[in-house]
Design a protein around this motif. Structure first.
Motif, PDB file in Angstrom:
ATOM      1  N   ALA A 105       0.774  -1.235   0.129  1.00  0.00           N
ATOM      2  CA  ALA A 105      -0.023   0.061   0.134  1.00  0.00           C
ATOM      3  C   ALA A 105       0.912   1.209   0.111  1.00  0.00           C
ATOM      4  O   ALA A 105       0.553   2.222  -0.854  1.00  0.00           O
ATOM      5  CB  ALA A 105      -0.898   0.057   1.194  1.00  0.00           C
ATOM      6  N   ALA A 106       1.906   1.278   0.629  1.00  0.00           N
ATOM      7  CA  ALA A 106       2.986   2.211   0.770  1.00  0.00           C
ATOM      8  C   ALA A 106       3.611   2.607  -0.527  1.00  0.00           C
ATOM      9  O   ALA A 106       3.660   3.959  -0.954  1.00  0.00           O
ATOM     10  CB  ALA A 106       3.862   2.219   1.882  1.00  0.00           C
ATOM     11  N   ARG A 107       3.995   1.645  -1.199  1.00  0.00           N
ATOM     12  CA  ARG A 107       4.447   1.717  -2.682  1.00  0.00           C
ATOM     13  C   ARG A 107       3.393   2.213  -3.502  1.00  0.00           C
ATOM     14  O   ARG A 107       3.874   3.122  -4.413  1.00  0.00           O
ATOM     15  CB  ARG A 107       5.051   0.303  -2.916  1.00  0.00           C
ATOM     16  N   ARG A 108       2.181   1.685  -3.521  1.00  0.00           N
ATOM     17  CA  ARG A 108       1.277   2.179  -4.401  1.00  0.00           C
ATOM     18  C   ARG A 108       0.788   3.733  -4.112  1.00  0.00           C
ATOM     19  O   ARG A 108       0.436   4.402  -4.952  1.00  0.00           O
ATOM     20  CB  ARG A 108       0.031   1.240  -4.219  1.00  0.00           C
ATOM     21  N   ALA A 109       0.902   4.034  -2.816  1.00  0.00           N
ATOM     22  CA  ALA A 109       0.522   5.364  -2.595  1.00  0.00           C
ATOM     23  C   ALA A 109       1.571   6.485  -3.360  1.00  0.00           C
ATOM     24  O   ALA A 109       1.206   7.702  -3.420  1.00  0.00           O
ATOM     25  CB  ALA A 109       0.594   5.719  -0.934  1.00  0.00           C
ATOM     26  N   ARG A 110       2.777   6.116  -3.635  1.00  0.00           N
ATOM     27  CA  ARG A 110       3.711   6.890  -4.356  1.00  0.00           C
ATOM     28  C   ARG A 110       3.405   7.398  -5.757  1.00  0.00           C
ATOM     29  O   ARG A 110       3.776   8.218  -6.346  1.00  0.00           O
ATOM     30  CB  ARG A 110       4.904   6.288  -4.303  1.00  0.00           C
ATOM     31  N   LEU A 111       2.323   6.409  -6.146  1.00  0.00           N
ATOM     32  CA  LEU A 111       1.976   6.685  -7.564  1.00  0.00           C
ATOM     33  C   LEU A 111       0.885   8.005  -7.513  1.00  0.00           C
ATOM     34  O   LEU A 111       0.211   8.249  -6.440  1.00  0.00           O
ATOM     35  CB  LEU A 111       1.150   5.444  -8.119  1.00  0.00           C
TER      36      LEU A 111
END
Length: 400
Positions: free
Chosen positions: A247-253
């Motif tokens: 989720a944290a990685r996807r939040a960077r998009l």
């Protein structure tokens, strides 16, 4: 891991304990199954479990597929013209961040279920230990009662013979001293029985529980060894941590949003209305999300290390519990073999003393040997039962 079967206790051990006289109980004898059922049904246990589950379920429901929309109202005025806009802006989770967070919440909910299972297994083990402790204390009390009764009879005989001039005053004093000591120990045993059963009474809500001595050797075995619920909870929390990293990685998009509304324009002469459409995107200028990813990854690594440590600890705990359970069972069986011989010592010595074949010292020694033999059987039976309970808990056996 050493294999261990505790379903059936030794016949010698059962016979030794069952041969002790049972007190007349004013209430129904408490069984192990009933004690466990009553402990699990006590006020607050189910309510706490239900509250924990409801809290976990709410944590999943909080994270829906979409964020809440925003209602926006704006007004512009220049010259003689004014313009009003009313619209709804809906963020769109194209990256799947909220889905990953929802999966993490589901994993946390499963971890809570395992926490509840482990907590109930610990309560079952605590109840079973209290059950065995109460049974052992009752058995020891019976031994001291019988020992005091034997010495009281020996004192009566010695006093009668002394009055007739058939024995020395020393015999009377010796039996009186032994009887007084036995009475003191009997009082302690009575207190120990009350204290030993108080914990079981608190757990089950049954006042003055009545348990036969054979209960120590008739504990039922749990289900087949499975996964430890506390380890399963840690595994679920590790999975949740992994999903939060996602989720944290996807939040960077970039996060998109779509808006729609109505426009009202007034130029002082005429008023017109029309639709509005907007598209927005977040700009990761001040916070690119790298720190959040690093935090989530560090938490995941910490949980991985904790799980590895816990697995090693549990494996060692299970091996130690199995070894102790086997050794304790063998020791209990060995101690039980000598009980019959010890039980006959008192009868043989009493007959010989009344016939004048032995002195009072031999009589008292025989009674003490009989008492010590019976107490040894009880002590080893208790240790064997407690070791079996510890083994069941260590291997995750369940009684539900």
């Amino acid at each position: 891991m050493p294999k261990l079967r505790m379903q059936v206790a030794s016949i010698a051990l059962i016979t030794a304990l069952c041969s002790a006289p049972l007190p007349l109980a004013a209430q129904e004898v408490l069984t192990e199954d009933l004690a466990i059922a009553r402990a699990l049904a006590r006020e607050g246990i189910a309510a706490r479990d239900d509250a924990n589950r409801a809290e976990a379920a709410a944590g999943v429901s909080i994270i829906g597929p979409l964020d809440n929309p925003e209602l926006e109202l704006s007004r512009e005025s220049a010259g003689g013209e004014s313009e009003w806009q009313l619209g709804i802006v809906q963020p769109i989770d194209l990256s799947g961040r909220r889905g990953a967070l929802r999966d993490a919440a589901r994993s946390e909910a499963e971890a809570v279920d395992n926490d509840i299972t482990w907590r109930r297994q610990q309560l079952v083990a605590e109840t079973r230990r209290a059950y065995v402790g109460c049974a052992a204390a009752g058995a020891e009390l019976q031994v001291w009662q019988a020992h005091a009764a034997d010495l009281a009879e020996a004192t009566r005989i010695a006093e009668a013979r002394a009055r007739e001039g058939d024995t020395a005053v020393y015999d009377v004093r010796r039996t009186r001293v032994a009887f007084s000591s036995a009475e003191a120990e009997l009082r302690l045993a009575t207190g120990e029985r009350e204290a030993g059963c108080a914990a079981l009474a608190a757990l089950t809500g049954i006042d003055d529980p009545q348990i036969p001595p054979s209960a120590m050797t008739s504990l039922r075995s749990g289900a087949a060894t499975g996964t430890r619920a506390d380890l399963a909870a840690q595994e679920q929390r590790l999975q949740a941590a992994s999903q939060r990293v996602t989720a944290a990685r996807r939040a960077r998009l970039p996060q998109f949003s779509v808006g729609a509304g109505v426009l009202r324009r007034d130029d002082g002469i005429d008023t017109t209305y029309g639709p509005t459409v907007s598209i927005g995107v977040t700009l990761p200028i001040w916070n690119g999300g790298g720190a959040a990813v690093s935090e989530a990854e560090a938490r995941q690594r910490a949980l991985e290390a904790e799980l590895a440590i816990a697995q090693r600890t549990v494996e060692a705990e299970q091996q130690a519990a199995a070894t102790r359970a086997i050794a304790a069972q063998e020791a209990a069986v060995a101690a039980a073999r000598s009980r019959d011989d010890a039980a006959r010592l008192g009868t043989i010595a009493s007959t010989a003393y009344q016939a004048g074949e032995i002195g009072v010292v031999e009589l008292v020694d025989a009674y003490e040997a009989q008492r010590d033999g019976e107490l040894t059987v009880i002590a080893h039976a208790r240790r064997a039962a407690e070791a079996a309970i510890t083994f069941d808990l260590a291997t995750g056996r369940t009684y539900q």
